[in-house]
Scaffold this motif. Structure first.
Motif, PDB file in Angstrom:
ATOM      1  N   UNK A  78       0.859  -1.189   0.000  1.00 10.76           N
ATOM      2  CA  UNK A  78       0.000   0.000   0.000  1.00 10.76           C
ATOM      3  C   UNK A  78       0.890   1.232   0.000  1.00 10.76           C
ATOM      4  N   UNK A  79       1.544   1.535  -1.123  1.00 10.69           N
ATOM      5  CA  UNK A  79       2.543   2.616  -1.143  1.00 10.69           C
ATOM      6  C   UNK A  79       1.963   3.963  -0.706  1.00 10.69           C
ATOM      7  N   UNK A  80       2.766   4.708   0.000  1.00 11.03           N
ATOM      8  CA  UNK A  80       2.413   6.052   0.469  1.00 11.03           C
ATOM      9  C   UNK A  80       3.647   6.924   0.313  1.00 11.03           C
ATOM     10  N   UNK A  81       3.465   8.222   0.315  1.00  9.32           N
ATOM     11  CA  UNK A  81       4.572   9.179   0.240  1.00  9.32           C
ATOM     12  C   UNK A  81       5.533   8.856  -0.917  1.00  9.32           C
ATOM     13  N   UNK A  82       4.967   8.378  -2.028  1.00 13.27           N
ATOM     14  CA  UNK A  82       5.733   8.108  -3.263  1.00 13.27           C
ATOM     15  C   UNK A  82       6.757   6.990  -3.123  1.00 13.27           C
ATOM     16  N   UNK A  83       6.547   6.027  -2.216  1.00 15.04           N
ATOM     17  CA  UNK A  83       7.476   4.894  -2.120  1.00 15.04           C
ATOM     18  C   UNK A  83       7.517   4.082  -3.411  1.00 15.04           C
ATOM     19  N   UNK A  84       6.453   4.192  -4.228  1.00 18.39           N
ATOM     20  CA  UNK A  84       6.448   3.455  -5.489  1.00 18.39           C
ATOM     21  C   UNK A  84       7.506   3.983  -6.466  1.00 18.39           C
ATOM     22  N   UNK A  85       8.082   5.155  -6.178  1.00 17.17           N
ATOM     23  CA  UNK A  85       9.109   5.727  -7.045  1.00 17.17           C
ATOM     24  C   UNK A  85      10.491   5.118  -6.817  1.00 17.17           C
ATOM     25  N   UNK A  86      10.631   4.281  -5.785  1.00 19.10           N
ATOM     26  CA  UNK A  86      11.957   3.805  -5.408  1.00 19.10           C
ATOM     27  C   UNK A  86      12.071   2.290  -5.581  1.00 19.10           C
TER      28      UNK A  86
END
Length: 412
Positions: free
Chosen positions: A254-262
């Motif tokens: 459940x990505x938050x704070x743009x963790x999907x960018x890393x």
């Protein structure tokens, strides 16, 4: 003599009597805690012992219960952050950011990408310090003090970065609705660069000190093991669940704070024992360092450190003294005269010990109608009696240390 320590109706008294009649063995009762230094917190376990072997364990919690959830129901939303600091105080910024993100979900606020990346950096720094504390103290509990003294200096370096960001060290009260209260100073970034340069070599030495150490391996392998099925049945999350082989991480699921960018790996173990919990946390430190470097490399240009939400973000104090519009916003926010939607929401983040969740119910007033903290320590501590059953007393200390039970988060 043991029976005198307990009322006759207590189940331990019955077990002691039956065992004595069965083979003449004399069992004993031992209080582990609530004030024993090896418990790393104020909680008690009443142990039924056969020599050094633990037959039964009965935990008692609540020694530092401070009624945080009830206090929160009588505080304005922006004054609840200091309560979150005092749960898992080893990684306070994660608690702070989780709470602000819960409110931002409630108010449908979009945080600027740069502020999200800054949050990721500070949350991963907090994760590193949390794992430094857990794994170095586990070393102390197995008789190795050197590693603890060596890596603890780097926790101080992270605290110096916190000071540059918000002026505090342990209980940080960091951030605001929509981002941060101020932009990060050049000195904060300089200290972060120094930490990223110096810490990896020290952490590698720390790993080398323990991971192939014969004494440490003998004390931790197959000690306090829990299967993936048992861990999920108890509601485990975080490093303790991943050590059992389940790759659940809130940052990925459940990505938050743009963790999907890393790009990062979710380390997992196999046996769920004390050694695997230690190794998973070691590996997570390397992943946190990688995430921080990626966030710095991808940091958007500009100086956006908070969202444009004047209804919820306190204006600078110098503007309040000179600008009527700022004074009005300041008054409305402080006096709770801003609209809050009626809603029921839940927001999780990946805390140092697992899924830290905020369940919030609002009724439109300036305070929560109901606020519940999903505290990972409270959830997995219930498995501790089962995990130490049949173990030696010395094993019980090591198992408790590897779970990283933080009393402030356990009791709240």
């Amino acid at each position: 003599m043991s029976e005198l320590l307990l009322p006759p109706e207590h189940r331990y008294a019955k077990i002691i009597k039956e065992k004595l009649n069965e083979d003449g063995s004399e069992l004993s009762i031992l209080n582990l805690g609530p004030t024993h230094p090896a418990t790393h917190g104020i909680f008690q376990n009443i142990l039924l012992m056969d020599g050094e072997r633990i037959l039964e364990a009965e935990p008692t919690i609540g020694y530092i219960h401070r009624a945080f959830e009830k206090i929160a129901e009588n505080r304005p939303f922006y004054q609840i952050t200091p309560l979150t600091d005092r749960m898992n105080y080893c990684s306070s910024p994660i608690n702070n950011m989780g709470w602000w993100m819960t409110l931002e979900k409630l108010l449908d606020i979009e945080v600027p990408k740069r502020a999200q990346y800054l949050r990721v950096i500070v949350m991963e720094l907090a994760r590193i310090t949390d794992h430094i504390i857990c794994n170095s103290i586990l070393g102390v509990d197995t008789g190795a003090y050197t590693g603890f003294l060596y890596v603890f200096q780097f926790r101080e370096k992270v605290y110096e970065i916190y000071e540059e960001i918000c002026g505090a060290r342990l209980t940080t009260n960091m951030g605001r609705i929509g981002g941060f209260e101020r932009d990060w100073s050049p000195e904060a970034f300089r200290k972060l660069d120094v930490f990223l340069e110096e810490f990896p070599a020290a952490w590698k030495e720390f790993e080398n000190l323990f991971e192939r150490n014969r004494i440490f391996i003998d004390r931790t392998v197959n000690v306090g093991a829990i299967s993936a099925e048992q861990a999920m049945a108890y509601g485990f999350t975080g490093p303790n669940l991943r050590a059992a082989g389940v790759d659940y991480d809130v940052r990925v699921s459940q990505p938050y704070s743009s963790y999907e960018d890393f790009d990062f790996i979710v380390p997992v173990g196999k046996s769920g024992d004390t050694y695997d919990r230690f190794c998973v946390r070691n590996a997570e430190v390397w992943e946190s360092l990688s995430i921080i470097r990626q966030a710095l490399a991808k940091m958007p240009e500009g100086n956006d450190f908070h969202a444009d939400v004047p209804d919820y973000y306190l204006p600078p104090k110098e503007d309040v003294y000179t600008n009527m519009e700022s004074l009005i916003y300041h008054f409305k926010i402080v006096m709770g005269e801003v609209p809050i939607p009626v809603a029921e929401i839940y927001h999780p983040v990946e805390g140092g010990n697992g899924e830290l969740g905020f369940y919030l119910v609002t009724d439109g007033s300036r305070t929560p109608y109901r606020l519940h903290f999903r505290r990972p320590c409270f959830i997995y501590y219930q498995a501790y009696p089962e995990m130490i059953k049949g173990a030696l007393l010395s094993d019980a200390i090591v198992i408790l240390s590897s779970l990283n039970v933080i009393a402030g988060e356990l009791d709240a």
